[in-house]
Design an enzyme around this catalytic site. Structure first.
Site, PDB file in Angstrom:
ATOM      1  CD  GLU A  11       9.247  -1.537   5.795  1.00 35.01           C
ATOM      2  OE1 GLU A  11       8.113  -1.247   5.401  1.00 35.01           O
ATOM      3  OE2 GLU A  11       9.459  -2.327   6.757  1.00 35.01           O
TER       4      GLU A  11
ATOM      5  CB  VAL B 200       6.912   6.310  11.829  1.00 40.02           C
ATOM      6  CG1 VAL B 200       6.039   7.400  12.452  1.00 40.02           C
ATOM      7  CG2 VAL B 200       7.543   6.814  10.535  1.00 40.02           C
TER       8      VAL B 200
ATOM      9  CB  ALA C 196      -0.937  -0.006   1.213  1.00 40.23           C
TER      10      ALA C 196
ATOM     11  CB  CYS D  14       1.250 -13.323  -1.879  1.00 36.21           C
ATOM     12  SG  CYS D  14       0.471 -11.758  -1.473  1.00 36.21           S
TER      13      CYS D  14
HETATM   14  C1  FAD Z   1       2.290 -15.857   3.919  1.00 36.97           C
HETATM   15  C2  FAD Z   1       1.359 -14.847   3.314  1.00 36.97           C
HETATM   16  C3  FAD Z   1       0.687 -15.156   2.139  1.00 36.97           C
HETATM   17  C4  FAD Z   1      -0.181 -14.210   1.573  1.00 36.97           C
HETATM   18  N1  FAD Z   1      -0.840 -14.545   0.420  1.00 36.97           N
HETATM   19  C5  FAD Z   1      -1.690 -13.639  -0.143  1.00 36.97           C
HETATM   20  C6  FAD Z   1      -2.370 -13.943  -1.355  1.00 36.97           C
HETATM   21  O1  FAD Z   1      -2.205 -15.036  -1.919  1.00 36.97           O
HETATM   22  N2  FAD Z   1      -3.213 -13.015  -1.880  1.00 36.97           N
HETATM   23  C7  FAD Z   1      -3.411 -11.796  -1.287  1.00 36.97           C
HETATM   24  O2  FAD Z   1      -4.176 -10.967  -1.815  1.00 36.97           O
HETATM   25  N3  FAD Z   1      -2.762 -11.471  -0.136  1.00 36.97           N
HETATM   26  C8  FAD Z   1      -1.918 -12.366   0.441  1.00 36.97           C
HETATM   27  N4  FAD Z   1      -1.253 -12.042   1.599  1.00 36.97           N
HETATM   28  C9  FAD Z   1      -1.533 -10.745   2.248  1.00 36.97           C
HETATM   29  C10 FAD Z   1      -0.668  -9.628   1.680  1.00 36.97           C
HETATM   30  O3  FAD Z   1       0.690  -9.976   1.771  1.00 36.97           O
HETATM   31  C11 FAD Z   1      -0.939  -8.366   2.473  1.00 36.97           C
HETATM   32  O4  FAD Z   1      -2.310  -8.096   2.409  1.00 36.97           O
HETATM   33  C12 FAD Z   1      -0.183  -7.173   1.938  1.00 36.97           C
HETATM   34  O5  FAD Z   1       1.184  -7.359   2.076  1.00 36.97           O
HETATM   35  C13 FAD Z   1      -0.605  -5.913   2.700  1.00 36.97           C
HETATM   36  O6  FAD Z   1       0.155  -4.843   2.277  1.00 36.97           O
HETATM   37  P1  FAD Z   1       0.334  -3.579   3.217  1.00 36.97           P
HETATM   38  O7  FAD Z   1       1.236  -2.647   2.481  1.00 36.97           O
HETATM   39  O8  FAD Z   1      -0.961  -3.092   3.685  1.00 36.97           O
HETATM   40  O9  FAD Z   1       1.031  -4.143   4.535  1.00 36.97           O
HETATM   41  P2  FAD Z   1       2.416  -4.903   4.748  1.00 36.97           P
HETATM   42  O10 FAD Z   1       2.767  -5.714   3.571  1.00 36.97           O
HETATM   43  O11 FAD Z   1       2.306  -5.571   6.078  1.00 36.97           O
HETATM   44  O12 FAD Z   1       3.444  -3.714   4.848  1.00 36.97           O
HETATM   45  C14 FAD Z   1       3.437  -2.817   5.923  1.00 36.97           C
HETATM   46  C15 FAD Z   1       4.863  -2.350   6.097  1.00 36.97           C
HETATM   47  O13 FAD Z   1       4.868  -1.304   7.055  1.00 36.97           O
HETATM   48  C16 FAD Z   1       6.025  -1.434   7.847  1.00 36.97           C
HETATM   49  N5  FAD Z   1       5.748  -0.724   9.098  1.00 36.97           N
HETATM   50  C17 FAD Z   1       4.777  -0.999  10.010  1.00 36.97           C
HETATM   51  N6  FAD Z   1       4.803  -0.106  11.011  1.00 36.97           N
HETATM   52  C18 FAD Z   1       5.816   0.751  10.724  1.00 36.97           C
HETATM   53  C19 FAD Z   1       6.335   1.889  11.382  1.00 36.97           C
HETATM   54  N7  FAD Z   1       5.821   2.324  12.526  1.00 36.97           N
HETATM   55  N8  FAD Z   1       7.381   2.543  10.816  1.00 36.97           N
HETATM   56  C20 FAD Z   1       7.916   2.111   9.641  1.00 36.97           C
HETATM   57  N9  FAD Z   1       7.453   1.022   8.971  1.00 36.97           N
HETATM   58  C21 FAD Z   1       6.413   0.363   9.505  1.00 36.97           C
HETATM   59  C22 FAD Z   1       6.203  -2.933   8.019  1.00 36.97           C
HETATM   60  O14 FAD Z   1       7.530  -3.260   8.309  1.00 36.97           O
HETATM   61  C23 FAD Z   1       5.778  -3.446   6.637  1.00 36.97           C
HETATM   62  O15 FAD Z   1       6.860  -3.622   5.743  1.00 36.97           O
HETATM   63  C24 FAD Z   1      -0.361 -12.955   2.185  1.00 36.97           C
HETATM   64  C25 FAD Z   1       0.326 -12.651   3.372  1.00 36.97           C
HETATM   65  C26 FAD Z   1       1.169 -13.581   3.935  1.00 36.97           C
HETATM   66  C27 FAD Z   1       1.899 -13.228   5.203  1.00 36.97           C
END
Ligand code: FAD
Length: 460
Positions: free
Chosen positions: A37, A84, A14, A47
């Site tokens: 990050e 953060v 995101a 995923c």
């Molecule tokens: C094993 C596994 C398999 C998956 N398979 C699928 C699939 O097949 N299909 C699907 O649609 N989804 C799947 N997902 C879900 C998908 O990976 C997540 O929905 C997606 O990564 C979410 O993205 P995001 O950017 O919201 O959060 P994240 O990917 O969790 O990224 C958030 C980032 O913010 C960082 N962060 C958090 N707090 C702070 C802070 N205070 N300061 C600095 N950095 C911070 C974290 O380190 C992290 O890197 C899977 C997840 C896992 C774990």
């Protein structure tokens, strides 16, 4: 005039989609973009972790869509290993901590994006932190698990949790030659399905040699004299384990946002409007696993942690923060996964979801095949359809079967989004040739049965 500053917290799906989209719309002279990050990787695919561990794909490099250097080449000031630790909403600044140097500092923002994702549920059980117990939320987790597998001579794996990550990890461990036991609190694996469909997953897993123990909560993790995991205990039994994989689900990572006074919903996710702006804050957006999304079928918000949503949220946020326009209307709850050759697809409401929002419904379940019955390789497929009582509006579909089962659910996702009735679905012009489906596609057969059920219920 000085450039405005957009600050992004979280450097994965995101956050970096938002940063990249905003950069496409506004150059560095107009918009300064700083992204924080806390981890070692950015723009990675969690995923892919089950398939990396299972040996189907290479990792970790292949799972990284864009490196920090590639982001920096696009004039995004990405600060890795920097967490953060505070948001000052009124003062329009965030406090950052460089995890390597220990330096802490404030950075001002004009616009803020919160994309902190979700954190895995990790119950406070005795032994949970023992060596050999692994989560699989990040690439670092995947690497740590693989290192354990290289060192471990025993061949017994216990997977805790039977959601989609649990079942995908069960497959991964099976492919690596482990004897796999899945300990599952629910009545059946895959609680995103109704139990009657989850039972089909259970039976198929049995057939693959994966033991699934349902209705069992882990009470402690036992360790040997070397401090490493030796078994997983429930109230009724103990399961020997050389390695334990946790797949118990996730919660929105919103501690930081809540501490800053930003609004969250019943499941703890941030609440946004359709432009992904945090409610009540004109210059703060949030997206991905840290927000609640509008469930278009149930008409209320839910927390659904999926990469497909996170990427779309990022695009919308980047468009808006970059001076353009975008909205995210909501979701119908579509998800696909697999265990070995068993495919699972679901969209819309389960029976209990429909009941919870006061919808009366009928169900229709049919057995068919993924190809014409006479065509080589035709394998069984079960489709369950849920339709509203009287109106016949489609409410949900679940599909369990072999090749071609999972992505068939996309037809139902489109029908749900369009608000179609099951009757209208029976006339859908879906493709047919013997290698791809019977002449009546399983989705159409289910729709026809659902029409009959709606009529029967209406005349009763
Ligand atoms: C094993 C596994 C398999 C998956 N398979 C699928 C699939 O097949 N299909 C699907 O649609 N989804 C799947 N997902 C879900 C998908 O990976 C997540 O929905 C997606 O990564 C979410 O993205 P995001 O950017 O919201 O959060 P994240 O990917 O969790 O990224 C958030 C980032 O913010 C960082 N962060 C958090 N707090 C702070 C802070 N205070 N300061 C600095 N950095 C911070 C974290 O380190 C992290 O890197 C899977 C997840 C896992 C774990």
């Amino acid at each position: 005039m000085a450039a405005e500053r957009l600050v992004v917290i979280g450097g994965d799906a995101a956050g970096m989609s938002a940063a990249s989209q905003a950069r496409r719309l506004k150059g560095p002279g107009e918009l300064d973009i700083v992204a924080f990050e806390r981890g070692r990787f950015t723009s990675y695919s969690a995923c892919g972790v089950p398939y990396w561990v299972g040996g189907d794909v290479e990792g970790p490099d292949a799972l990284i869509a864009r490196t920090p250097e590639e982001h920096r080449e696009r004039s995004i000031d990405l600060r890795m290993r920097t967490e953060v630790t505070g948001i000052d909403v009124a003062g329009q600044r965030v406090r950052a901590l460089d995890r390597d140097s220990g330096e802490a500092y404030w950075t001002d923002f004009d616009k803020l994006v919160i994309a902190t994702g979700a954190r895995p549920v990790r119950p406070e059980l005795p032994g949970i932190d023992a060596a050999g117990v692994h989560g699989v939320q990040t690439l670092d987790d995947g690497q740590a698990l693989l290192e354990t597998l290289e060192r471990t001579t025993g061949r017994r794996a216990v997977v805790v949790g039977a959601g989609y990550i649990g079942v995908e990890m069960a497959e991964a461990m099976l492919r690596r030659g482990y004897e796999v036991t899945v300990v599952n609190r629910g009545a059946q694996p895959m609680a995103t399905l109704d139990p009657d469909m989850g039972r089909l997953v259970h039976e198929a897993m049995d057939g693959m040699g994966i033991t699934t123990v349902n209705g069992a909560s882990v009470t402690r993790i036992l360790t040997g004299p070397d401090g490493r995991v030796s078994a997983v205990a429930t109230a009724d039994a103990t399961y020997p384990a050389d390695v334990v994989v946790l797949g118990i689900g996730v919660e929105p990572e919103t501690g930081l946002a809540r501490a800053a006074g930003l609004p969250t919903g019943p499941s703890g996710g941030l609440l946004t409007d359709l432009s992904m702006r945090v409610r009540g804050h004109h210059n703060i957006w949030a997206g991905g696993d840290c927000v609640e999304v509008l469930d278009l079928v149930a008409g209320r918000t839910r927390h659904i942690a999926l990469g497909t949503h996170a990427n779309k949220h990022g695009q919308v946020i980047g468009a808006n923060a970059g001076g353009g326009y975008g909205t995210f209307p909501g979701v119908v709850g579509t998800a696909v996964s697999k265990v070995c050759d068993l495919e699972i697809g679901r969209t819309g409401l389960r029976e209990k979801d429909a009941a919870a929002v006061g919808l009366r419904y009928v169900t229709a379940t049919i057995e068919s095949t993924g190809r014409a019955g006479y065509y080589p390789g035709a394998r069984p497929m079960t489709v369950k359809m849920i339709a509203e009582y009287r109106t016949g509006r489609l409410l949900g579909v679940q599909i369990v079967g072999r090749e071609g089962a999972a992505k068939r659910v996309d037809v139902a996702a489109v029908a749900l989004t369009a608000g179609m009735t099951v009757e209208a679905m029976t006339a859908l012009d879906l493709g047919y040739a013997p290698p791809f489906s019977p002449v009546w596609d399983p989705v159409l057969v289910a729709a026809r049965k659902a029409v009959t059920e709606v009529r029967k219920a209406g005349s009763a």
